[in-house]
Design a protein around this motif. Structure first.
Motif, short mmCIF file in Angstrom:
data_model
loop_
_atom_site.label_atom_id
_atom_site.label_comp_id
_atom_site.label_asym_id
_atom_site.label_seq_id
_atom_site.Cartn_x
_atom_site.Cartn_y
_atom_site.Cartn_z
N THR A 142 0.85 -1.18 0.00
CA THR A 142 0.00 0.00 0.00
C THR A 142 0.89 1.24 0.00
OG1 THR A 142 -1.67 -1.16 1.29
CG2 THR A 142 -1.81 1.24 1.26
N THR A 143 0.58 2.21 -0.85
CA THR A 143 1.29 3.49 -0.82
C THR A 143 0.65 4.36 0.25
OG1 THR A 143 1.80 3.34 -3.19
CG2 THR A 143 1.97 5.52 -2.16
N LEU A 144 1.42 4.66 1.30
CA LEU A 144 0.91 5.48 2.41
C LEU A 144 1.04 6.97 2.12
CD1 LEU A 144 2.48 3.51 5.39
CD2 LEU A 144 0.15 3.32 4.48
N HIS A 145 2.10 7.34 1.42
CA HIS A 145 2.37 8.75 1.15
C HIS A 145 3.41 8.83 0.05
CE1 HIS A 145 3.44 13.00 2.12
NE2 HIS A 145 2.19 13.04 2.51
N GLY A 203 10.09 14.40 0.78
CA GLY A 203 9.70 13.46 1.83
C GLY A 203 8.70 14.10 2.77
N ARG A 204 8.62 13.53 3.98
CA ARG A 204 7.71 14.08 4.98
C ARG A 204 8.42 14.05 6.33
NH1 ARG A 204 2.94 10.36 6.17
NH2 ARG A 204 4.45 9.51 7.60
N SER A 205 8.59 15.22 6.92
CA SER A 205 9.30 15.31 8.21
C SER A 205 8.37 15.03 9.40
CB SER A 205 9.96 16.67 8.37
OG SER A 205 8.99 17.69 8.30
N ALA A 206 7.08 15.15 9.19
CA ALA A 206 6.14 14.88 10.28
C ALA A 206 5.97 13.37 10.45
CB ALA A 206 4.78 15.52 9.97
N TYR A 207 5.97 12.92 11.69
CA TYR A 207 5.76 11.49 11.98
C TYR A 207 4.27 11.18 11.92
CZ TYR A 207 10.62 11.00 13.30
OH TYR A 207 12.00 10.98 13.27
N ASP A 208 3.93 10.12 11.19
CA ASP A 208 2.54 9.74 10.98
C ASP A 208 2.50 8.24 10.69
OD1 ASP A 208 -0.19 9.93 10.70
OD2 ASP A 208 -0.15 11.19 8.92
N ASN A 209 1.37 7.74 10.23
CA ASN A 209 1.18 6.32 9.91
C ASN A 209 1.66 5.46 11.07
OD1 ASN A 209 2.14 7.78 7.11
ND2 ASN A 209 0.30 6.54 6.91
N CYS A 210 1.10 5.72 12.23
CA CYS A 210 1.57 5.11 13.48
C CYS A 210 1.02 3.70 13.73
CB CYS A 210 1.22 6.02 14.66
SG CYS A 210 1.93 7.67 14.50
N GLY A 211 0.27 3.13 12.82
CA GLY A 211 -0.35 1.83 13.05
C GLY A 211 0.50 0.73 12.73
N VAL A 262 14.86 1.30 0.95
CA VAL A 262 15.16 0.69 2.25
C VAL A 262 13.85 0.20 2.86
CG1 VAL A 262 15.04 2.89 3.51
CG2 VAL A 262 16.33 0.97 4.47
N SER A 263 13.86 -1.02 3.41
CA SER A 263 12.68 -1.54 4.09
C SER A 263 13.08 -1.94 5.51
CB SER A 263 12.07 -2.73 3.34
OG SER A 263 13.02 -3.77 3.22
N TYR A 264 12.07 -1.89 6.41
CA TYR A 264 12.35 -2.16 7.82
C TYR A 264 11.04 -2.46 8.54
CZ TYR A 264 14.86 -1.71 12.23
OH TYR A 264 15.45 -1.96 13.44
N PRO A 265 11.05 -3.42 9.48
CA PRO A 265 9.83 -3.70 10.24
C PRO A 265 9.53 -2.57 11.22
CG PRO A 265 11.64 -5.09 11.01
CD PRO A 265 12.14 -4.32 9.81
N ALA A 266 8.48 -1.80 10.95
CA ALA A 266 8.17 -0.62 11.76
C ALA A 266 6.72 -0.65 12.23
CB ALA A 266 8.45 0.65 10.97
N ARG A 267 6.13 -1.82 12.36
CA ARG A 267 4.74 -1.93 12.78
C ARG A 267 4.54 -1.29 14.16
NH1 ARG A 267 0.96 -7.30 13.36
NH2 ARG A 267 -0.93 -6.13 13.80
N GLY A 268 3.49 -0.48 14.27
CA GLY A 268 3.17 0.17 15.53
C GLY A 268 4.02 1.38 15.86
N ARG A 269 4.86 1.81 14.93
CA ARG A 269 5.73 2.97 15.17
C ARG A 269 5.37 4.09 14.20
NH1 ARG A 269 11.71 0.61 15.40
NH2 ARG A 269 12.16 2.64 16.31
N CYS A 270 5.40 5.31 14.68
CA CYS A 270 5.19 6.47 13.81
C CYS A 270 6.42 6.65 12.94
CB CYS A 270 4.94 7.72 14.64
SG CYS A 270 3.49 7.60 15.70
N VAL A 271 6.20 6.97 11.65
CA VAL A 271 7.32 7.08 10.71
C VAL A 271 7.30 8.40 9.94
CG1 VAL A 271 7.55 4.57 10.42
CG2 VAL A 271 6.05 5.85 8.90
#
Length: 154
Positions: free
Chosen positions: A48-51, A146-154, A120-129
């Motif tokens: 899924t493309t988040l942003h 890019g996006r400097s604000a942390y979001d997509n925290c699920g 680059v890929s990384y397991p980031a489930r449950g973390r804001c990115v």
């Protein structure tokens, strides 16, 4: 002054020729970068493309790449892909993709000389990115986004 203008014009012509002759016949796509081992490594191709954001050269606003923040529920990973476009595509130059995470603060990235993309890929489930990407365009300069604000925290 006329000599300087002629030199700049000649350099522009040389740069244009280099860019036009370096581009490959077949373009790399986001899907190819996602599936490739040198990309996200998600061989299932399900994501899924988040942003997304353009990599722009700030003085002119010209876009030389697109940076994507992706999520794979299959692999439980985020991936950032900086995909070169336009005159930058096919020209080997410094290209980067970075993923930033909170709780705890962490950064992972891919930064090297590439002709098509960095990823680059990384397991980031449950973390804001947050994410950033960079394309250095020879004879032009740096393009970033890019996006400097942390979001997509699920």
């Amino acid at each position: 002054m006329k000599s300087l203008k002629k030199a700049v014009a000649a350099l522009s012509v040389i740069a244009s020729v280099l860019f036009l002759t370096a581009a490959p016949a077949s373009a790399h796509t986001l899907d190819q970068a996602v599936r490739a081992g040198s990309g996200c490594g998600w061989t299932s191709g399900s994501y899924t493309t988040l942003h997304s954001d353009g990599a722009h050269y700030r003085p002119t606003g010209i876009q030389y790449g697109t940076i994507y923040l992706l999520w794979s529920s299959t692999y439980q990973e985020n991936c950032v892909v900086t995909l070169k476009i336009s005159l930058a595509h096919g020209v080997e130059s410094r290209t980067s993709a970075y993923l930033y995470m909170l709780s705890p603060a962490e950064r992972v990235g891919d930064d090297d000389n590439y002709a098509h993309y960095a990823a680059v890929s990384y397991p980031a489930r449950g973390r804001c990115v947050a994410y950033t990407g960079y394309v250095y365009v020879p004879f032009v300069g740096p393009a970033s986004g890019g996006r400097s604000a942390y979001d997509n925290c699920g």
